[in-house]
Motif scaffolding. Structure first.
Motif, PDB file in Angstrom:
ATOM      1  N   UNK A   1       0.841  -1.192   0.000  1.00  0.00           N
ATOM      2  CA  UNK A   1       0.000   0.000   0.000  1.00  0.00           C
ATOM      3  C   UNK A   1       0.880   1.247   0.000  1.00  0.00           C
ATOM      4  N   UNK A   2       1.976   1.195   0.751  1.00  0.00           N
ATOM      5  CA  UNK A   2       2.962   2.266   0.816  1.00  0.00           C
ATOM      6  C   UNK A   2       4.335   1.610   0.835  1.00  0.00           C
TER       7      UNK A   2
ATOM      8  N   UNK B   1      13.650   8.374  14.711  1.00  0.00           N
ATOM      9  CA  UNK B   1      12.737   8.828  13.658  1.00  0.00           C
ATOM     10  C   UNK B   1      11.920   7.689  13.030  1.00  0.00           C
ATOM     11  N   UNK B   2      11.938   6.512  13.627  1.00  0.00           N
ATOM     12  CA  UNK B   2      11.195   5.374  13.073  1.00  0.00           C
ATOM     13  C   UNK B   2       9.688   5.592  13.236  1.00  0.00           C
ATOM     14  N   UNK B   3       9.264   6.045  14.399  1.00  0.00           N
ATOM     15  CA  UNK B   3       7.835   6.252  14.665  1.00  0.00           C
ATOM     16  C   UNK B   3       7.258   7.298  13.716  1.00  0.00           C
TER      17      UNK B   3
ATOM     18  N   UNK C   1       4.229   9.022   8.783  1.00  0.00           N
ATOM     19  CA  UNK C   1       4.264   9.582   7.434  1.00  0.00           C
ATOM     20  C   UNK C   1       3.691   8.587   6.424  1.00  0.00           C
ATOM     21  N   UNK C   2       4.056   7.321   6.563  1.00  0.00           N
ATOM     22  CA  UNK C   2       3.524   6.276   5.678  1.00  0.00           C
ATOM     23  C   UNK C   2       1.998   6.184   5.820  1.00  0.00           C
ATOM     24  N   UNK C   3       1.493   6.275   7.046  1.00  0.00           N
ATOM     25  CA  UNK C   3       0.042   6.249   7.283  1.00  0.00           C
ATOM     26  C   UNK C   3      -0.635   7.439   6.604  1.00  0.00           C
TER      27      UNK C   3
ATOM     28  N   UNK D   1      -3.889   9.672   2.085  1.00  0.00           N
ATOM     29  CA  UNK D   1      -3.973  10.548   0.915  1.00  0.00           C
ATOM     30  C   UNK D   1      -4.323   9.756  -0.343  1.00  0.00           C
ATOM     31  N   UNK D   2      -3.728   8.579  -0.491  1.00  0.00           N
ATOM     32  CA  UNK D   2      -3.956   7.762  -1.692  1.00  0.00           C
ATOM     33  C   UNK D   2      -5.401   7.294  -1.785  1.00  0.00           C
TER      34      UNK D   2
END
Length: 196
Positions: free
Chosen positions: A38-39, A113-115, A120-122, A127-128
């Motif tokens: 999905x991402x 910065x993993x969380x 950001x992926x969510x 958006x998609x």
């Protein structure tokens, strides 16, 4: 709570010596995973120069119309050599077709910065799946035409865009209704795509 399924592909090996059967299968598995995702979190090792493998994978991500976060990992090791802005410019030059993708700088071993990368992926996933009204799209098309009109074709005839509408999501798919699709040059199509 939210559930995510992560598909971790084996790293795709780069050198000629390493191009074995294993290399072939890991590359094909990466492509199958991109198709299924999905991402895409496109992991770049900041300590190694961008090579042909990354360029091919980036091209495949774009060709599959996948939302993508370019994750620059091992940032703690590269930070002293280049700033985030300079590294972003380097990526834009070496991977221009995926320049639309946001960047995330991480140090996975320390969880840095993993969380926020997952958040950001969510956001890209959401958006998609969103829809834009025909009115909003047509206003965007009017602004695009005001910024630059399509050029006349080699055999005469001026391309005209009448209106547009969104026909699906994931990926968001927009149809432009035009007088003659053959007159619409690829360069102008890309211009419209970027503006939208």
């Amino acid at each position: 709570s939210r559930q995510f399924m992560a598909i971790d592909t084996a790293g795709v090996l780069k050198t000629r010596k390493q191009r074995t059967e294993l290399q072939f299968y890991s590359y094909n598995r990466a492509m199958a995973s991109i198709k299924r995702a999905d991402v895409v979190l496109f992991l770049i090792d900041s300590t190694v120069p961008i090579g042909e493998v990354e360029k091919k994978l980036a091209g495949y991500i774009v060709g599959e119309y996948k939302p993508c976060v370019v994750v620059v990992n091992k940032w703690d090791l590269a930070k002293g050599h280049a700033g985030a802005e300079a590294y972003g410019e380097y990526l834009t030059k070496t991977l221009p077709h995926i320049a639309y993708a946001p960047l995330a700088f991480t140090t996975a071993t320390q969880g840095r910065n993993v969380h926020s990368t997952i958040e950001l992926a969510q956001s890209l996933f959401n958006q998609a799946g969103s829809r834009v009204t025909t009115g909003q799209l047509n206003r965007a098309i009017e602004e695009t035409l005001a910024a630059q009109q399509p050029m006349a074709g080699k055999h005469g005839g001026t391309p005209k865009i009448y209106y547009s509408t969104q026909i699906s999501v994931r990926p968001p798919t927009i149809v432009l209704f035009v007088n003659n699709p053959a007159l619409m040059r690829e360069q102008y199509r890309r211009f419209v795509e970027k503006r939208l």
